[in-house]
Design a protein around this motif. Structure first.
Motif: not given
Length: 128
Positions: A20, A27-28, A80
């Motif tokens: 991501t 994140h990431p 996520a």
């Protein structure tokens, strides 16, 4: 007299199934899978690269075998990474099925290309 050096075992080739962009925690997120039936291993990397946390997780911890679903401890990362599509494949891996080609095909359908791969050294004292 030359010493016999013990050769390191071959690294494991993981499929990178999620990576991501930056954003608020977690994140990431990067998630990769070494598909090997019930002995499959998932690699996680979470957070900005300078302070990220991560590790290798056995499939038996990731999937609750009694319920056949994702261990709730991993929901945040799977949310996520928009990775819940992978859970049915993980359940089948845990049952001993070889679904690597199906995982690659599903990834390709979602992202338009096959997943990247990365090599990770086999963990020391890892039995499987």
């Amino acid at each position: 007299m030359a010493k016999n050096k013990k050769r390191a075992p071959d690294p494991l080739r993981f499929l990178v199934l999620a990576r991501t962009p930056s954003g608020h925690y977690p994140h990431p997120v990067e998630v990769a899978l070494y598909p090997d039936g019930a002995d499959s291993i998932t690699a996680f990397s979470i957070g900005p690269h300078v302070v990220n946390a991560g590790g290798l997780v056995r499939l038996s911890i990731l999937i609750d075998e009694t319920r056949g679903e994702l261990n709730p401890s991993f929901n945040m990362e799977f949310d996520a990474a928009e990775l819940h599509w992978l859970v049915p494949f993980l359940v089948r891996l845990q049952a001993g099925e070889d679904v690597k080609d199906e995982i690659v095909a599903a990834y390709r359908d979602l992202h338009g290309a096959a997943p990247e791969t990365m090599e990770i050294a086999r963990p020391r004292n890892w039995t499987s």
